[in-house]
Design an enzyme around this catalytic site. Structure first.
Site, PDB file in Angstrom:
ATOM      1  N   CYS A 108      19.021  29.503  83.768  1.00  0.00           N
ATOM      2  CA  CYS A 108      19.714  30.737  83.393  1.00  0.00           C
ATOM      3  C   CYS A 108      18.981  31.439  82.260  1.00  0.00           C
ATOM      4  O   CYS A 108      19.225  32.606  81.990  1.00  0.00           O
ATOM      5  CB  CYS A 108      21.141  30.441  82.979  1.00  0.00           C
ATOM      6  SG  CYS A 108      21.211  29.481  81.487  1.00  0.00           S
ATOM      7  N   PHE A 114      24.374  23.482  89.520  1.00  0.00           N
ATOM      8  CA  PHE A 114      23.400  22.488  89.978  1.00  0.00           C
ATOM      9  C   PHE A 114      22.173  22.405  89.082  1.00  0.00           C
ATOM     10  O   PHE A 114      21.484  21.392  89.061  1.00  0.00           O
ATOM     11  CB  PHE A 114      22.956  22.806  91.419  1.00  0.00           C
ATOM     12  CG  PHE A 114      21.913  23.894  91.503  1.00  0.00           C
ATOM     13  CD1 PHE A 114      20.568  23.610  91.309  1.00  0.00           C
ATOM     14  CD2 PHE A 114      22.264  25.218  91.761  1.00  0.00           C
ATOM     15  CE1 PHE A 114      19.593  24.609  91.366  1.00  0.00           C
ATOM     16  CE2 PHE A 114      21.304  26.223  91.816  1.00  0.00           C
ATOM     17  CZ  PHE A 114      19.970  25.909  91.611  1.00  0.00           C
TER      18      PHE A 114
HETATM   19  P1  NAD Z   1      27.631  28.398  91.469  1.00  0.00           P
HETATM   20  O1  NAD Z   1      28.398  29.501  90.846  1.00  0.00           O
HETATM   21  O2  NAD Z   1      27.366  28.467  92.933  1.00  0.00           O
HETATM   22  O3  NAD Z   1      28.393  26.998  91.245  1.00  0.00           O
HETATM   23  C1  NAD Z   1      28.822  26.596  89.968  1.00  0.00           C
HETATM   24  C2  NAD Z   1      30.039  25.685  90.115  1.00  0.00           C
HETATM   25  O4  NAD Z   1      31.090  26.430  90.745  1.00  0.00           O
HETATM   26  C3  NAD Z   1      29.789  24.467  90.988  1.00  0.00           C
HETATM   27  O5  NAD Z   1      30.435  23.365  90.410  1.00  0.00           O
HETATM   28  C4  NAD Z   1      30.409  24.847  92.316  1.00  0.00           C
HETATM   29  O6  NAD Z   1      30.908  23.735  93.028  1.00  0.00           O
HETATM   30  C5  NAD Z   1      31.530  25.770  91.915  1.00  0.00           C
HETATM   31  N1  NAD Z   1      31.802  26.806  92.935  1.00  0.00           N
HETATM   32  C6  NAD Z   1      30.903  27.387  93.755  1.00  0.00           C
HETATM   33  N2  NAD Z   1      31.513  28.292  94.548  1.00  0.00           N
HETATM   34  C7  NAD Z   1      32.818  28.292  94.209  1.00  0.00           C
HETATM   35  C8  NAD Z   1      33.948  29.017  94.669  1.00  0.00           C
HETATM   36  N3  NAD Z   1      33.860  29.940  95.636  1.00  0.00           N
HETATM   37  N4  NAD Z   1      35.130  28.770  94.089  1.00  0.00           N
HETATM   38  C9  NAD Z   1      35.257  27.843  93.109  1.00  0.00           C
HETATM   39  N5  NAD Z   1      34.204  27.121  92.650  1.00  0.00           N
HETATM   40  C10 NAD Z   1      33.000  27.342  93.185  1.00  0.00           C
HETATM   41  O7  NAD Z   1      26.282  28.246  90.646  1.00  0.00           O
HETATM   42  P2  NAD Z   1      25.025  27.309  90.953  1.00  0.00           P
HETATM   43  O8  NAD Z   1      24.294  27.890  92.125  1.00  0.00           O
HETATM   44  O9  NAD Z   1      25.421  25.897  90.983  1.00  0.00           O
HETATM   45  O10 NAD Z   1      24.169  27.535  89.613  1.00  0.00           O
HETATM   46  C11 NAD Z   1      23.280  28.606  89.436  1.00  0.00           C
HETATM   47  C12 NAD Z   1      23.921  29.739  88.675  1.00  0.00           C
HETATM   48  O11 NAD Z   1      24.405  29.260  87.428  1.00  0.00           O
HETATM   49  C13 NAD Z   1      22.947  30.847  88.332  1.00  0.00           C
HETATM   50  O12 NAD Z   1      23.580  32.087  88.524  1.00  0.00           O
HETATM   51  C14 NAD Z   1      22.638  30.624  86.858  1.00  0.00           C
HETATM   52  O13 NAD Z   1      22.236  31.771  86.143  1.00  0.00           O
HETATM   53  C15 NAD Z   1      23.941  30.123  86.387  1.00  0.00           C
HETATM   54  N6  NAD Z   1      23.805  29.398  85.134  1.00  0.00           N
HETATM   55  C16 NAD Z   1      24.208  30.020  84.000  1.00  0.00           C
HETATM   56  C17 NAD Z   1      24.053  29.405  82.781  1.00  0.00           C
HETATM   57  C18 NAD Z   1      24.488  30.071  81.521  1.00  0.00           C
HETATM   58  O14 NAD Z   1      24.486  29.423  80.500  1.00  0.00           O
HETATM   59  N7  NAD Z   1      24.866  31.339  81.530  1.00  0.00           N
HETATM   60  C19 NAD Z   1      23.497  28.109  82.720  1.00  0.00           C
HETATM   61  C20 NAD Z   1      23.106  27.486  83.911  1.00  0.00           C
HETATM   62  C21 NAD Z   1      23.276  28.147  85.121  1.00  0.00           C
END
Ligand code: NAD
Length: 497
Positions: free
Chosen positions: A281, A149
């Protein structure tokens, strides 16, 4: 009736027939729209369309594919305000920050415009007598991107320009929390001349993701999100024989050495700690104060944190907006409770903030902890909110040890005037992206983005040269054109002797 955000399949909006869920405006807490959640059948339809469209796209000369990217870049530029406004409405970040995200995404499109040069292979004449060898990189086929998100435009744009320019079809599964940007990207790609079916969007949640992970016609998965999901994506995707890059969470440390310029370090910590309400992140969530600099650093930080202007993302004077959801705001506030209970010194408390006229919004004020120690949950875990922890250490080695012992390895930075210490830090830290007097060392589009340890599962970082490698596979050709020579069958391993 709120508007419905649909899938984009085969060049048009594909109505969401199944379940829906609300998309909130975090600034007000009101429902901004509803998003359709893809069923397995929706995913299958998108994959089938992408599979049918991909061979002709792969056979399109890279120069022509690059021209689509040039057009896409121009349209993104023209539509940047619209895209940014949409991001602010559903994500909550301030408009200037949303525009910055669009620009950083656009830079990856600019990189992908160079795809004819980036796909140039290697050739060797005369690897044997009259024999030449060359290596080319070819697209994988249909690839999928699953995105978080916190950057609804930039993270998809880390992936899709490179994947498409390499000749793949791309299926995007954006975050269900702020999905509208994905449809704008699809429209702009179509207007840029991308053939229908080559870029598809399936909105949704776990059901869509699981189907993508298991689908036999998906060749690779790019994922960005939290570490537990990244690990699940990596394990499941690779178990299904797919190439996977899965970027996870972070806990980024900024080391402030005793000789650092204090004002610069304090400003850096403010921007990197509280920008986008800490929902990055690459946000800095730990300031490691080395030796006697701790007291003056905290003295400089405290009034700045108290002075942070929190407001809706549309308020041009706001430094930061709300958090993404009520649930996430409560989770971050819960971490502040836990920090107090564990004995950290709460210097500035952001809990209980309410904005007149925006009482339903998911706001939390900037929060500053001092004397945080490594066993506390506020140190160990990713909070993903406007909470900065100061850890006091006696020397450089202890600071480096903290960075290296943490489970995450996304980004880090050191502030110092001492080139020797900085060089030593750069060489010895076990982190993917490192800054020296730079608070958020996010690599530019022509370099590659990625962390180490539990911040990345897989072998490849994103965009830049690593992106080209991820979205292509190598083919090495050895050829000769003998005329009239018959050497007969040879049963030994050919050598050049
Ligand atoms: P999230 O892991 O909750 O969701 C990411 C994606 O996975 C979304 O599209 C979501 O629909 C999907 N998803 C969620 N739960 C799932 C499940 N149980 N099974 C399958 N798919 C699922 O992450 P978020 O809250 O959207 O984003 C924040 C996180 O992303 C933070 O931990 C942040 O550090 C990380 N992030 C990392 C980077 C990087 O480059 N390392 C960049 C941006 C964000």
């Amino acid at each position: 009736m709120p508007r419905t955000i649909s899938h984009w399949i085969n060049g048009r909006l594909h109505p969401a027939a199944g379940a829906r869920q609300p998309v909130f405006n975090p600034a007000t807490g009101e429902i901004a729209a509803e998003v359709g959640l893809a069923t397995e059948a929706d995913v299958d339809l998108a994959v089938a369309g992408a599979k049918a469209a991909q061979p002709a796209w792969a056979a399109t000369p890279p120069l022509i594919r690059a021209r689509v990217m040039f057009k896409f870049r121009d349209l993104l530029d023209q539509q940047s305000q619209r895209l940014a406004a949409q991001i602010t409405e559903e994500h909550g970040k301030v408009l200037s920050d949303a525009l910055g995200e669009v620009t950083r995404g656009m830079e990856v499109v600019e990189f992908a415009c160079g795809i004819p040069s980036l796909l140039k292979g290697e050739a060797t004449a005369e690897v044997g007598r009259g024999i030449d060898s060359f290596a080319i990189r070819q697209p994988l086929g249909v690839v999928a991107g699953i995105t978080p998100f916190n950057f609804p435009a930039m993270v998809p744009l880390w992936m899709l320009p490179v994947a498409l320019a390499c000749g793949n079809a791309f299926i995007l599964k954006p975050s269900e929390k702020d999905p509208s940007a994905s449809v704008i990207l699809a429209e702009l790609l179509q207007q840029s001349g991308l053939p229908d079916g080559v870029f598809q969007v399936v909105q949704g949640d776990r059901i869509a993701v699981e189907r993508l992970l298991a689908h036999p016609d998906i060749d690779a998965i790019s994922f960005v999100g939290s570490t537990p999901i990244a690990e699940h994506i990596y394990r499941t995707g690779t178990a299904h024989g797919k190439r996977v890059q899965a970027l996870g969470g972070a806990k980024n440390h900024l080391i402030v050495m005793p000789d650092a310029d204090l004002e610069q370090a304090a400003d850096a910590l403010m921007g990197a700690g509280y920008g986008s309400a800490g929902e990055r992140c690459m946000a800095v969530s730990v300031a490691v104060a080395v030796g006697p600099i701790a007291d003056p650093l905290v003295e400089r930080l405290a009034p700045r944190v108290r002075g942070l202007k929190v407001g809706p993302g549309t308020d041009r004077d706001a430094d930061m907006g709300p958090l993404i959801s009520q649930q996430h705001r409560d989770k971050v506030a819960g971490y502040i409770d836990a920090g107090v209970a564990a004995g950290a010194e709460l210097v500035v408390d952001g809990r209980g903030l309410s904005l007149q006229g925006y009482e339903g919004g998911y706001y939390l004020g900037g929060t500053l902890f001092d004397r945080v120690t490594p066993e506390m949950s506020i140190y160990r875990e990713e909070i993903f909110g406007p909470v900065l922890s100061v850890v006091r250490v006696p020397d450089f080695e202890t600071a480096l040890g903290l960075v290296n012992d943490h489970e995450f390895g996304n980004g880090t930075s050191i502030f110092t005037r001492d080139g020797d210490a900085a060089r030593d830090f750069v060489q010895r830290c076990r982190i993917g992206m490192v800054g020296v007097n730079v608070p958020i060392p996010v690599p530019m589009a022509f370099h590659s983005f990625g962390g180490w340890k539990r911040s990345l599962f897989g072998d490849h970082h994103m965009h830049g040269p690593e992106g080209v490698r991820f979205y292509t596979r190598l083919k090495t050709v050895t050829e000769r054109w003998p005329t009239g020579i018959r050497a007969g069958a040879q049963f030994v391993m050919p050598t050049m002797g």
